[in-house]
Enzyme design. Structure first.
Site, mmCIF file in Angstrom:
data_model
loop_
_atom_site.group_PDB
_atom_site.id
_atom_site.type_symbol
_atom_site.label_atom_id
_atom_site.label_comp_id
_atom_site.label_asym_id
_atom_site.label_seq_id
_atom_site.Cartn_x
_atom_site.Cartn_y
_atom_site.Cartn_z
ATOM 1 C CG PHE A 110 -10.909 4.833 4.517
ATOM 2 C CD1 PHE A 110 -11.737 5.203 3.451
ATOM 3 C CD2 PHE A 110 -11.267 5.236 5.798
ATOM 4 C CE1 PHE A 110 -12.884 5.969 3.662
ATOM 5 C CE2 PHE A 110 -12.414 5.991 6.025
ATOM 6 C CZ PHE A 110 -13.226 6.348 4.955
ATOM 7 C CB CYS A 122 -0.569 -3.939 3.629
ATOM 8 S SG CYS A 122 -2.040 -4.767 3.028
ATOM 9 C CD1 TRP A 132 -4.163 2.107 5.076
ATOM 10 C CD2 TRP A 132 -2.086 1.912 5.909
ATOM 11 N NE1 TRP A 132 -3.941 0.778 5.361
ATOM 12 C CE2 TRP A 132 -2.681 0.622 5.862
ATOM 13 C CE3 TRP A 132 -0.785 2.043 6.392
ATOM 14 C CZ2 TRP A 132 -2.006 -0.523 6.284
ATOM 15 C CZ3 TRP A 132 -0.122 0.893 6.815
ATOM 16 C CH2 TRP A 132 -0.732 -0.362 6.758
ATOM 17 C CB SER A 165 -4.538 -7.787 -3.042
ATOM 18 O OG SER A 165 -5.046 -8.786 -2.177
HETATM 19 N N1 LIG Z 1 -9.287 -7.654 0.634
HETATM 20 C C1 LIG Z 1 -8.328 -6.666 0.670
HETATM 21 C C2 LIG Z 1 -7.808 -6.486 2.082
HETATM 22 C C3 LIG Z 1 -6.878 -5.327 2.197
HETATM 23 C C4 LIG Z 1 -6.640 -4.929 3.665
HETATM 24 O O1 LIG Z 1 -7.386 -5.353 4.574
HETATM 25 N N2 LIG Z 1 -5.609 -4.106 3.911
HETATM 26 C C5 LIG Z 1 -5.325 -3.657 5.258
HETATM 27 C C6 LIG Z 1 -3.852 -3.550 5.523
HETATM 28 S S1 LIG Z 1 -3.029 -5.069 5.703
HETATM 29 C C7 LIG Z 1 -5.853 -2.251 5.456
HETATM 30 O O2 LIG Z 1 -5.598 -1.389 4.649
HETATM 31 N N3 LIG Z 1 -6.582 -2.031 6.557
HETATM 32 C C8 LIG Z 1 -7.036 -0.734 6.927
HETATM 33 C C9 LIG Z 1 -8.330 -0.778 7.693
HETATM 34 O O3 LIG Z 1 -9.003 -1.816 7.713
HETATM 35 O O4 LIG Z 1 -8.671 0.271 8.242
HETATM 36 C C10 LIG Z 1 -7.246 -7.065 -0.311
HETATM 37 O O5 LIG Z 1 -6.807 -8.230 -0.304
HETATM 38 O O6 LIG Z 1 -6.854 -6.224 -1.112
#
Ligand SMILES: N[C@@H](CCC(=O)N[C@@H](CS)C(=O)NCC(=O)O)C(=O)O
Length: 320
Positions: free
Chosen positions: A126, A54, A87, A144
């Site tokens: 999640f 990610c 995940w 993040s």
């Molecule tokens: N705004 C969040 C976005 C995090 C994000 O979208 N992570 C993705 C992986 S790249 C995720 O875990 N997606 C799982 C889902 O949407 O089910 C950040 O920057 O921390």
């Protein structure tokens, strides 16, 4: 766990907009680690859950290593094979992808269990990264861009001087960093997702153009320069790096961002990304191309239903 949360965990059930655009949901847990506040900076108190795949989690891993916080904040890496439950952690009977780890705190099977432990009524995605507080047993923050800010500044009084003085968001450069971050986020970091998840040709085409117009802009900024802002390494470089390092291996093919490749079309960006990767260990040590490629090609059945992971490009990144 009685409530059906598959609508939150299964990307194939994600509600894309009627107009074919992809809109990223806002993160929900937004507390800060801060001196004198509820979440006090302390050695060993917080746990960072990430995926190597990610890009948003990758930001936090780079920042943690640049600041020398490895002994202060432990990390757990999930499996890149995000499925209908989201995940997964490594487990002997479940997923055992090399480099994936079990959940050391609760032995959870999936990241979603952490969210529901923190808030049984949680109704968001999640996502990783997430920063867990072992003292109050909850999620401090799952955004993040905010996690990297408090890693940058809030542990300084606990760190040796050489690490404490590293500042990736110095006040004199903040306006310029914020300015770059804004369009880099919208058109590049999130732009590749908006391109790849576009549900219609007429959404895809202007979106992919926006990605490359902004790469052209970065290419000009990096002409004769080592870093994006102020001649020094800043948060702006960290935030751009995580997308550029994935660009040729994943976004060119999987997200159809294929006007050009970085290696073939952007000499300045290409030199910049290789310099960061090969000369600063925090960038190379936190980059895992197997996790990156497996995640994207395996986890979006609407884009790649047969889950074939391409072998190229060879090499994933060229030497300096
Ligand atoms: N705004 C969040 C976005 C995090 C994000 O979208 N992570 C993705 C992986 S790249 C995720 O875990 N997606 C799982 C889902 O949407 O089910 C950040 O920057 O921390």
């Amino acid at each position: 766990m009685s409530r059906d949360v598959s609508g939150q965990s299964d990307i194939t059930k994600y509600k894309f907009e009627d107009d074919g655009t992809y809109k990223r949901k806002q993160s929900v847990f937004r507390e800060s680690v801060k001196r004198g506040a509820k979440f006090e900076p302390e050695k060993g108190r917080y746990h960072l859950y990430v995926s190597y795949a990610c890009p948003w989690a990758h930001r936090t891993l780079i920042m943690r290593q640049l600041k020398g916080l490895q002994d202060f904040i432990d990390v757990t890496v999930v499996s890149p094979r995000m499925g209908s439950n989201g995940w997964p952690f490594a487990s002997p009977e479940g997923d055992s992808f090399p480099g994936a780890q079990p959940d050391p705190l609760f032995n959870s099977n999936h990241v979603k269990e952490l969210y529901l432990r923190a808030d049984p009524a949680y109704n968001g995605r999640f996502t990783v990264p997430l920063l867990w507080d072992k003292k109050t047993n909850t999620i401090v923050n799952n955004e993040s861009s905010e996690i990297i800010r408090f890693l940058n500044s809030e542990f300084n009084h606990l760190l040796p001087a050489d690490k404490a003085q590293i500042d990736l968001y110095p006040s004199a450069l903040r306006a310029e960093i914020d300015g770059i971050n804004e369009w880099v986020y919208d058109n590049i970091n999130n732009g590749v997702y908006k391109t790849g998840f576009a549900g219609k040709q007429e959404v895809y085409e202007p979106q992919v153009k926006a990605v490359f117009d902004s790469l052209d802009r970065v290419e000009k900024i990096l002409e004769g320069k080592e870093y994006l802002v102020g001649g020094v390494l800043t948060e702006a470089d960290v935030r751009l790096f995580v997308t550029i390092i994935r660009f040729d291996p994943v976004y060119v093919g999987h997200f159809k961002c294929n006007y050009r490749t970085i290696r073939g079309g952007y000499p300045n960006i290409h030199a910049w990304v290789r310099r960061l990767y090969w000369t600063i260990p925090a960038f190379k040590d936190t980059t895992d191309f197997d996790h990156i490629k497996t995640h994207y090609y395996w986890s979006h059945p609407m884009l790649n239903p047969r889950k074939i992971v391409p072998v190229g490009p060879v090499p994933h990144i060229f030497p300096l």
